[in-house]
Write an enzyme that holds these catalytic residues in place. Structure first.
Site, short mmCIF file in Angstrom:
data_model
loop_
_atom_site.label_atom_id
_atom_site.label_comp_id
_atom_site.label_asym_id
_atom_site.label_seq_id
_atom_site.Cartn_x
_atom_site.Cartn_y
_atom_site.Cartn_z
N GLU A 1 -7.16 -11.93 -1.47
CA GLU A 1 -8.37 -12.51 -2.04
C GLU A 1 -8.06 -13.59 -3.08
OE1 GLU A 1 -11.40 -12.19 -1.23
OE2 GLU A 1 -11.43 -10.42 0.05
N GLU B 1 6.44 5.37 4.53
CA GLU B 1 6.40 5.52 3.08
C GLU B 1 7.66 6.17 2.52
OE1 GLU B 1 4.29 9.64 1.86
OE2 GLU B 1 2.91 8.11 2.60
#
Length: 295
Positions: free
Chosen positions: A78, A109
């Site tokens: 963004e 992960e």
């Protein structure tokens, strides 16, 4: 861990009416802002560190797995349309790579080596900042990313939702927002995810404010890449200057659609080349450029 704690009082949540469940979740979400508020001093200190390094040309890098990693990617993605940053200036790394943004990558992960490799591919410097994000605060990918970045001299931030986390301990700035156990046991995309999103909003937005990417609360570095944003650019210039629509359009046309330059040109009554030079001398800070023009 608090994020994994079981709530026996919710054992029959699946039997409740939809509206009651919605009311409960809404009430739970309302507690998140209080949890974030308790960590504002740590958040502010981290932001000051991020700002100082980005002012020197450094980058902001988010690193996490699962929901935490996706939130980092979201915040990074963004920044170019909102603040006209270079896509390489704010980067989101998620364990498992781009595929993991939309699909779970099993075992990603736990890959500490992958975290180190992902950061090495960016060629980190001491001017960069790495923010490790993990609800549990013990995700190997996030912890390894912070440890590796710190060893390379980069500033590090550890954002988690448990106290006494390995992630916070590994970072220069530890931020532990404890939002409490989830309505669905261990589903940290809920309150923990909301808490992380709120903190990431602060880190990127306040950093950009400090870097001169805004004029007051106006997004003067917005990139007008579509019709909606072109209309927003016009509105921002109008709000900042009070100029008539015709003058705003002319200024935007003369300044290649650059909002900040257009505002400076109108308020300081200078031409486009002069506006560009003043902003360059002021390192992009519109207020400083206006002061220089007045002087």
């Amino acid at each position: 861990m608090t994020t994994e704690a079981y709530r026996p009082e919710l054992a029959d949540i699946d039997r409740l009416p939809t509206l009651d469940i919605a009311r409960f979740m809404n009430a739970e979400d309302a507690t998140v802002t209080t949890a974030v508020a308790a960590r504002l001093p740590e958040i502010a200190a981290a932001i000051d560190g991020v700002t100082a390094r980005m002012a020197r040309g450094g980058r902001l890098v988010y690193a996490g797995a699962g929901t935490a990693g996706r939130l980092g990617v979201l915040d990074a993605s963004e920044c170019p349309p909102t603040f006209n940053t270079d896509p390489a200036q704010v980067v989101g790394l998620v364990a498992g790579g781009p595929t993991a943004v939309v699909s779970a990558v099993e075992g990603a992960e736990d890959r500490e080596d992958a975290a180190r490799a992902d950061l090495d591919a960016l060629a980190l410097t001491a001017d960069d900042v790495v923010v490790g994000i993990s609800a549990s605060g013990r995700t190997p990918y996030a912890v390894a990313a912070v440890r590796h970045a710190r060893a390379l001299g980069a500033l590090t931030v550890g954002l988690s939702c448990n106290e006494g986390s390995a992630l916070a301990a590994a970072a220069d700035h530890g931020i532990e927002v404890v939002a409490g156990p989830e309505a669905l046991t261990g589903s940290t995309r809920l309150k923990a995810g909301t808490a992380q999103k709120l903190v990431l909003n602060m880190i990127s937005t306040i950093t950009m404010i400090k870097l001169g990417k805004t004029y007051g609360n106006l997004m003067v570095d917005v990139r007008a890449s579509n019709e909606k944003l072109r209309a927003r650019a016009h509105r921002i210039v109008s709000l900042a200057t009070g100029a008539r629509d015709e003058s705003v359009e002319t200024a935007l046309a003369d300044n290649d659609g650059e909002v900040k330059n257009s505002i400076l040109a109108l308020l300081a009554s200078v031409d486009a080349p002069t506006a560009a030079r003043l902003l360059q001398d002021a390192h992009g800070h519109l207020r400083k450029a206006l002061e220089a023009a007045a002087a």
